[in-house]
Design a protein around this motif. Structure first.
Motif, mmCIF file in Angstrom:
data_model
loop_
_atom_site.group_PDB
_atom_site.id
_atom_site.type_symbol
_atom_site.label_atom_id
_atom_site.label_comp_id
_atom_site.label_asym_id
_atom_site.label_seq_id
_atom_site.Cartn_x
_atom_site.Cartn_y
_atom_site.Cartn_z
ATOM 1 N N ILE A 33 0.835 -1.200 0.000
ATOM 2 C CA ILE A 33 0.000 0.000 0.000
ATOM 3 C C ILE A 33 0.871 1.251 0.000
ATOM 4 O O ILE A 33 1.877 1.333 0.708
ATOM 5 C CB ILE A 33 -0.936 0.025 1.227
ATOM 6 N N SER A 34 0.465 2.224 -0.812
ATOM 7 C CA SER A 34 1.107 3.534 -0.827
ATOM 8 C C SER A 34 0.022 4.586 -1.011
ATOM 9 O O SER A 34 -0.781 4.491 -1.948
ATOM 10 C CB SER A 34 2.135 3.623 -1.961
ATOM 11 N N ALA A 35 -0.021 5.564 -0.112
ATOM 12 C CA ALA A 35 -1.040 6.625 -0.155
ATOM 13 C C ALA A 35 -2.447 6.027 -0.164
ATOM 14 O O ALA A 35 -3.310 6.422 -0.957
ATOM 15 C CB ALA A 35 -0.827 7.530 -1.365
ATOM 16 N N ASP A 36 -2.663 5.046 0.698
ATOM 17 C CA ASP A 36 -3.978 4.426 0.897
ATOM 18 C C ASP A 36 -4.511 3.684 -0.327
ATOM 19 O O ASP A 36 -5.732 3.511 -0.477
ATOM 20 C CB ASP A 36 -5.014 5.476 1.341
ATOM 21 N N PHE A 37 -3.586 3.246 -1.221
ATOM 22 C CA PHE A 37 -4.043 2.488 -2.386
ATOM 23 C C PHE A 37 -2.936 1.525 -2.804
ATOM 24 O O PHE A 37 -1.742 1.831 -2.650
ATOM 25 C CB PHE A 37 -4.398 3.428 -3.542
ATOM 26 N N PRO A 38 -3.297 0.358 -3.340
ATOM 27 C CA PRO A 38 -2.279 -0.629 -3.728
ATOM 28 C C PRO A 38 -1.330 -0.091 -4.798
ATOM 29 O O PRO A 38 -1.768 0.526 -5.782
ATOM 30 C CB PRO A 38 -3.108 -1.796 -4.272
ATOM 31 N N GLN A 61 -12.399 -7.048 3.828
ATOM 32 C CA GLN A 61 -13.076 -8.318 3.527
ATOM 33 C C GLN A 61 -12.282 -9.074 2.457
ATOM 34 O O GLN A 61 -12.752 -9.293 1.341
ATOM 35 C CB GLN A 61 -14.498 -8.062 3.035
ATOM 36 N N ALA A 62 -11.067 -9.464 2.797
ATOM 37 C CA ALA A 62 -10.160 -10.054 1.814
ATOM 38 C C ALA A 62 -10.444 -11.537 1.605
ATOM 39 O O ALA A 62 -10.864 -12.244 2.529
ATOM 40 C CB ALA A 62 -8.719 -9.861 2.250
ATOM 41 N N PHE A 63 -10.192 -11.997 0.394
ATOM 42 C CA PHE A 63 -10.224 -13.436 0.123
ATOM 43 C C PHE A 63 -9.026 -14.109 0.767
ATOM 44 O O PHE A 63 -9.125 -15.199 1.322
ATOM 45 C CB PHE A 63 -10.209 -13.678 -1.391
ATOM 46 N N ASP A 64 -7.881 -13.428 0.692
ATOM 47 C CA ASP A 64 -6.647 -13.961 1.256
ATOM 48 C C ASP A 64 -5.783 -12.778 1.662
ATOM 49 O O ASP A 64 -5.700 -11.786 0.932
ATOM 50 C CB ASP A 64 -5.935 -14.838 0.220
ATOM 51 N N GLY A 65 -5.136 -12.844 2.792
ATOM 52 C CA GLY A 65 -4.306 -11.741 3.246
ATOM 53 C C GLY A 65 -5.116 -10.696 3.990
ATOM 54 O O GLY A 65 -6.178 -10.974 4.554
ATOM 55 N N LYS A 66 -4.652 -9.451 3.907
ATOM 56 C CA LYS A 66 -5.242 -8.378 4.709
ATOM 57 C C LYS A 66 -6.250 -7.541 3.941
ATOM 58 O O LYS A 66 -7.234 -7.054 4.507
ATOM 59 C CB LYS A 66 -4.113 -7.484 5.238
ATOM 60 N N TYR A 67 -6.001 -7.348 2.607
ATOM 61 C CA TYR A 67 -6.832 -6.411 1.856
ATOM 62 C C TYR A 67 -7.417 -7.039 0.588
ATOM 63 O O TYR A 67 -6.815 -7.919 -0.035
ATOM 64 C CB TYR A 67 -6.023 -5.182 1.425
ATOM 65 N N ALA A 68 -8.580 -6.526 0.215
ATOM 66 C CA ALA A 68 -9.158 -6.685 -1.119
ATOM 67 C C ALA A 68 -9.463 -5.278 -1.618
ATOM 68 O O ALA A 68 -9.287 -4.295 -0.894
ATOM 69 C CB ALA A 68 -10.425 -7.526 -1.072
ATOM 70 N N LEU A 69 -9.900 -5.165 -2.863
ATOM 71 C CA LEU A 69 -10.381 -3.884 -3.375
ATOM 72 C C LEU A 69 -11.880 -3.983 -3.636
ATOM 73 O O LEU A 69 -12.366 -4.992 -4.163
ATOM 74 C CB LEU A 69 -9.658 -3.493 -4.663
ATOM 75 N N GLU A 70 -12.585 -2.925 -3.264
ATOM 76 C CA GLU A 70 -14.027 -2.870 -3.493
ATOM 77 C C GLU A 70 -14.334 -1.820 -4.552
ATOM 78 O O GLU A 70 -13.902 -0.669 -4.451
ATOM 79 C CB GLU A 70 -14.773 -2.527 -2.208
ATOM 80 N N LEU A 71 -15.061 -2.231 -5.596
ATOM 81 C CA LEU A 71 -15.535 -1.329 -6.640
ATOM 82 C C LEU A 71 -17.024 -1.104 -6.408
ATOM 83 O O LEU A 71 -17.788 -2.066 -6.254
ATOM 84 C CB LEU A 71 -15.316 -1.917 -8.033
ATOM 85 N N ARG A 72 -17.428 0.168 -6.409
ATOM 86 C CA ARG A 72 -18.828 0.472 -6.080
ATOM 87 C C ARG A 72 -19.266 1.735 -6.803
ATOM 88 O O ARG A 72 -18.507 2.700 -6.907
ATOM 89 C CB ARG A 72 -18.956 0.652 -4.565
ATOM 90 N N THR A 73 -20.486 1.718 -7.314
ATOM 91 C CA THR A 73 -21.077 2.918 -7.902
ATOM 92 C C THR A 73 -22.520 3.037 -7.435
ATOM 93 O O THR A 73 -23.224 2.027 -7.294
ATOM 94 C CB THR A 73 -21.017 2.892 -9.443
ATOM 95 N N LEU A 74 -22.953 4.267 -7.178
ATOM 96 C CA LEU A 74 -24.298 4.495 -6.655
ATOM 97 C C LEU A 74 -25.345 4.598 -7.752
ATOM 98 O O LEU A 74 -26.541 4.502 -7.473
ATOM 99 C CB LEU A 74 -24.313 5.777 -5.808
#
Length: 372
Positions: A33-38, A61-74
């Protein structure tokens, strides 16, 4: 005898591919992680505003490890997540996702995107994985697989991995997690590929004439070709021409001539280009007459006509004629407008059937070549 193929032996056989195979895509598990993003990944929004109605954020909510990325649009904004580019042309992408929600149709997707030398998306298009409707909202992690092969497309020099919402299907609000991406390059070696094309100025010859051919050979592969030869065959006549090596994208034009024709009828031939282990060939045929036909079919206007000489093989050549002082004079001899071609572009097929052609030009039936 049992063969034991080790990773070391594969590295020797395919050094280009396996030198890239470690940790692809870079940071595919999003743990650096750098500046709050992978690191190695970028995010953006189209038809929406990042951080307002479009989001690409770290998730615990990672599949494996500490982090996953969430994509979301309203709403209908387009969510974009891209990896860095990788010079891999063939392989398999394996990834894991959890589809949380979608108000659209087929709008949650992952892509392998081909790039040109300038880093722009290029043909022949993306390879895609559309998240199935049955997986949306089931609360489970699923595995997705995308196989891709861009070896045949010289404009493609690299690829990137893209996750999207609303760049496919019917747009709508959506939300999914992605994690643990692995890119597995397939074993391949860059190789030359020869493309052979040729033409003859005339489809019809008389005995004693020397048939001429125009040949173009091009290396459309990804590696310089070796030196080689072009082999020419027409009936019993054979020729051989030296072929210099060709760089990627390089083209060479050659003209050659056979000795005077000694037989009449349909003569078959072949042109073969060989450079090292690369070999391509094309078949062709020529019509040779012992004398020019004097009768044929005619499609006429007032002072010009198309005259189709009646050969032993049918009506396969057309002569453009112009009437001067009451007599028809030849202007040009060209391949028949009504002749048919098979899948082999070099083979002319003659026809006796004109019934399926319609024209406002007067159809005279058989006439004399020079008749008024």
């Amino acid at each position: 005898m049992k063969m034991n193929i080790t990773w070391l032996s594969l590295l020797v056989l395919f050094p280009f591919v396996f030198s890239l195979s470690a940790d692809l895509p870079p940071n595919g598990n999003f743990e650096e992680i750098s500046a709050d993003f992978p690191t190695g990944w970028s995010r953006s929004a189209l038809k929406g505003q990042l951080g307002k109605d479009v989001f690409v954020e770290l998730s615990s909510q990672a599949f494996d490890g500490k982090y996953a990325l969430e994509l979301r649009t309203l709403d209908k904004g387009i969510v974009v997540l891209n990896s860095s580019s990788m010079p891999v042309l063939k392989g398999r992408l394996i990834f894991h996702y959890k589809a949380i929600a979608s108000e659209g149709t087929d709008n949650l997707a992952v892509f392998v995107i081909p790039l040109d030398k300038n880093g722009r998306e290029t043909s022949p298009g993306r390879k895609s994985y559309i998240i199935p409707k049955s997986h949306i909202g089931d609360g489970k992690w699923h595995e997705g697989i995308i196989d891709f092969d861009y070896l045949e497309f010289n404009n493609v020099v690299s690829i990137l991995i893209g996750a999207r919402i609303n760049e496919s299907g019917i747009p709508g609000a959506g939300d999914f997690l992605i994690d643990n991406l692995t890119l597995i390059p397939a074993p391949y070696q860059l190789a030359p590929k020869l493309l052979l094309t040729f033409t003859t100025p005339r489809p019809l010859y008389l005995m004693g004439e020397k048939p001429r051919f125009n040949l173009t050979i091009r290396n459309v592969g990804r590696k310089e070709s070796e030196e080689g030869f072009i082999f020419l065959e027409l009936d019993e006549e054979k020729q051989q021409i030296h072929l210099d090596s060709l760089k990627t994208g390089e083209e060479r034009k050659l003209n050659f001539e056979f000795p005077p024709l000694r037989k009449f009828g349909l003569l078959k031939g072949k042109i073969t280009a060989q450079a090292g282990e690369i070999k391509v060939s094309e078949d062709f045929s020529l019509v040779v007459l012992d004398g020019f036909p004097e009768r044929g079919l005619s499609l006429e206007l007032a002072n010009s006509r198309l005259f189709f000489p009646h050969t032993p093989l049918g009506y396969g050549t057309v002569i453009i004629q112009h009437k001067t002082k009451g007599k028809w004079e030849n202007v040009a001899i060209i391949p028949s407008l009504f002749s048919l071609r098979s899948n082999d572009r070099s083979r002319e097929i003659f026809t006796e059937d004109f019934s399926r052609y319609k024209s406002e030009i007067v159809f005279r039936g058989e006439v004399e070549c020079g008749a008024q």
